[in-house]
Design an enzyme around this catalytic site. Structure first.
Site, PDB file in Angstrom:
ATOM      1  CD  GLU A 117       3.467  31.592  46.847  1.00 12.86           C
ATOM      2  OE1 GLU A 117       2.352  31.207  46.474  1.00 12.86           O
ATOM      3  OE2 GLU A 117       4.525  31.101  46.418  1.00 12.86           O
ATOM      4  N   GLY A 158      -1.461  27.071  44.307  1.00 12.55           N
ATOM      5  CA  GLY A 158      -0.729  25.897  43.827  1.00 12.55           C
ATOM      6  C   GLY A 158      -1.686  24.745  43.577  1.00 12.55           C
ATOM      7  N   GLY A 159      -1.724  23.806  44.510  1.00  9.04           N
ATOM      8  CA  GLY A 159      -2.495  22.572  44.354  1.00  9.04           C
ATOM      9  C   GLY A 159      -3.919  22.772  43.846  1.00  9.04           C
ATOM     10  CD  GLU A 167       7.309  24.864  45.243  1.00  8.65           C
ATOM     11  OE1 GLU A 167       7.112  24.882  44.023  1.00  8.65           O
ATOM     12  OE2 GLU A 167       6.388  24.765  46.085  1.00  8.65           O
ATOM     13  CB  SER A 211      -2.586  25.748  52.250  1.00  5.34           C
ATOM     14  OG  SER A 211      -1.472  24.874  52.252  1.00  5.34           O
ATOM     15  CG  ASN A 224       3.250  28.031  40.630  1.00  8.81           C
ATOM     16  OD1 ASN A 224       3.586  27.436  39.604  1.00  8.81           O
ATOM     17  ND2 ASN A 224       4.084  28.234  41.640  1.00  8.81           N
ATOM     18  CD1 TRP A 225      -1.813  25.515  36.877  1.00  8.07           C
ATOM     19  CD2 TRP A 225      -1.449  24.462  34.929  1.00  8.07           C
ATOM     20  NE1 TRP A 225      -2.918  25.700  36.090  1.00  8.07           N
ATOM     21  CE2 TRP A 225      -2.732  25.072  34.881  1.00  8.07           C
ATOM     22  CE3 TRP A 225      -1.009  23.752  33.808  1.00  8.07           C
ATOM     23  CZ2 TRP A 225      -3.565  24.976  33.770  1.00  8.07           C
ATOM     24  CZ3 TRP A 225      -1.824  23.658  32.697  1.00  8.07           C
ATOM     25  CH2 TRP A 225      -3.098  24.262  32.688  1.00  8.07           C
ATOM     26  CE  LYS A 226       3.558  25.333  43.885  1.00  6.46           C
ATOM     27  NZ  LYS A 226       3.707  25.111  45.321  1.00  6.46           N
ATOM     28  CG  HIS A 282       7.433  29.511  43.956  1.00  6.39           C
ATOM     29  ND1 HIS A 282       7.739  28.426  44.745  1.00  6.39           N
ATOM     30  CD2 HIS A 282       6.092  29.676  44.045  1.00  6.39           C
ATOM     31  CE1 HIS A 282       6.616  27.948  45.268  1.00  6.39           C
ATOM     32  NE2 HIS A 282       5.602  28.692  44.854  1.00  6.39           N
ATOM     33  N   GLY A 289       1.725  24.014  50.272  1.00  7.97           N
ATOM     34  CA  GLY A 289       1.539  22.577  50.048  1.00  7.97           C
ATOM     35  C   GLY A 289       1.413  21.783  51.330  1.00  7.97           C
TER      36      GLY A 289
HETATM   37  P1  13P Z   1      -0.260  25.517  47.482  1.00  5.27           P
HETATM   38  O1  13P Z   1      -1.492  26.330  47.132  1.00  5.27           O
HETATM   39  O2  13P Z   1      -0.260  24.147  46.899  1.00  5.27           O
HETATM   40  O3  13P Z   1       0.035  25.558  48.949  1.00  5.27           O
HETATM   41  O4  13P Z   1       0.973  26.276  46.757  1.00  5.27           O
HETATM   42  C1  13P Z   1       1.113  27.628  46.913  1.00  5.27           C
HETATM   43  C2  13P Z   1       2.175  28.079  45.981  1.00  5.27           C
HETATM   44  O5  13P Z   1       3.333  27.767  46.152  1.00  5.27           O
HETATM   45  C3  13P Z   1       1.780  28.914  44.826  1.00  5.27           C
HETATM   46  O6  13P Z   1       2.883  29.438  44.189  1.00  5.27           O
END
Ligand code: 13P
Length: 249
Positions: free
Chosen positions: A166, A233-234, A96, A212, A9-11, A94, A172
């Site tokens: 999640e 994510g990251g 967010e 993470s 997930n590149w956000k 998600h 994050g």
């Molecule tokens: P991180 O891997 O950056 O913690 O993000 C997880 C995430 O929200 C994937 O959708």
């Protein structure tokens, strides 16, 4: 055997040139053939990503979509628009989107229905906040998120659903749920699915862990019996790290 999936997930990261470079880099890698790999790019890069990955096994997903068919919803994108450019998978729910864009379980149920009407695959995210876990409410909270957004679906519709647990406190933050915490929640989710539907359905749904995940911890998380992959994510923004995570199975 359940499908093993690692999705990035590149956000809201990377411009067009960076997106193209990351996909080029990913396509030069060798992935474990047993793992289904997906990347969820920002909307503006989706069409380019679909054509760039046309001859590879990488699936391209959207990070969100609107629930309406079409109309006066400035700035929004519908399921049929995504389908029209070859995007057949969407991330919904998600944390967010829930936190910053006020997406409720009821709204997510509508989005799920709209995606299914267009025969899209859904990666459905949910998970508790730190306060819920501290108060010992995390199992109930997750049960209610699933109940409110997904339990109106019939058994066949679940062919299009992948779940992604999640925990918000692990996203994050560098703080990962321990492999035991992930396993415990994933097992709980299967029990809830078996109670609402049946054991066969509970056993066939892939449940991803997100929060993470890194090359250094992916192996022990993916080794858990009820963890079928990750939503990253990251670490999905770095081709070497993402590849190492895919190959951690
Ligand atoms: P991180 O891997 O950056 O913690 O993000 C997880 C995430 O929200 C994937 O959708």
């Amino acid at each position: 055997m359940r499908k093993q999936i690692v999705a990035g997930n590149w956000k809201m990261n990377l411009d067009a040139a960076q997106s193209q470079a990351l996909i080029d880099n990913l396509q030069s890698k060798t992935f474990n053939d047993d793992v289904h790999v997906a990347i969820a790019t920002p909307y503006v890069h989706l069409a380019a990503a679909v054509s760039q990955t046309a001859h590879s096994a990488i699936d391209v997903a959207a990070q969100n979509m609107h629930q309406a068919v079409s109309g006066a919803y400035t700035g929004e994108v519908s399921a049929s628009m995504l389908k029209s450019i070859g995007v057949t998978t969407v991330i919904l729910g998600h944390s967010e989107r829930r936190a910053y864009f006020h997406e409720t379980d009821a709204l997510l149920a509508e989005k799920v229905n709209a995606a299914l009407e267009n025969d899209m695959q859904i990666i459905f995210c949910f998970g508790e906040e730190l306060e819920d876990r501290k108060a010992g409410n995390h199992f109930d909270l997750v049960t209610s998120q699933l109940t409110n957004a997904l339990f109106h679906l019939d058994v066949t519709s679940w062919n299009n659903i992948v779940l992604a647990y999640e925990p918000v406190w692990a996203i994050g933050t560098g703080e990962t749920a321990s492999p035991e915490q992930a396993q415990e929640m994933h097992a709980h989710i299967r029990t809830v699915l078996a109670g609402q539907y049946d054991d066969a359905l509970a056993q066939r749904i892939s449940i991803l862990y997100g929060g993470s995940v890194k090359p250094s911890n992916a192996n022990e998380i993916f080794a858990q019996q009820d963890v079928d992959g990750g939503l990253i994510g990251g670490a999905s923004l770095n081709a070497d790290d993402f590849t190492a995570i895919v190959n951690a199975f």
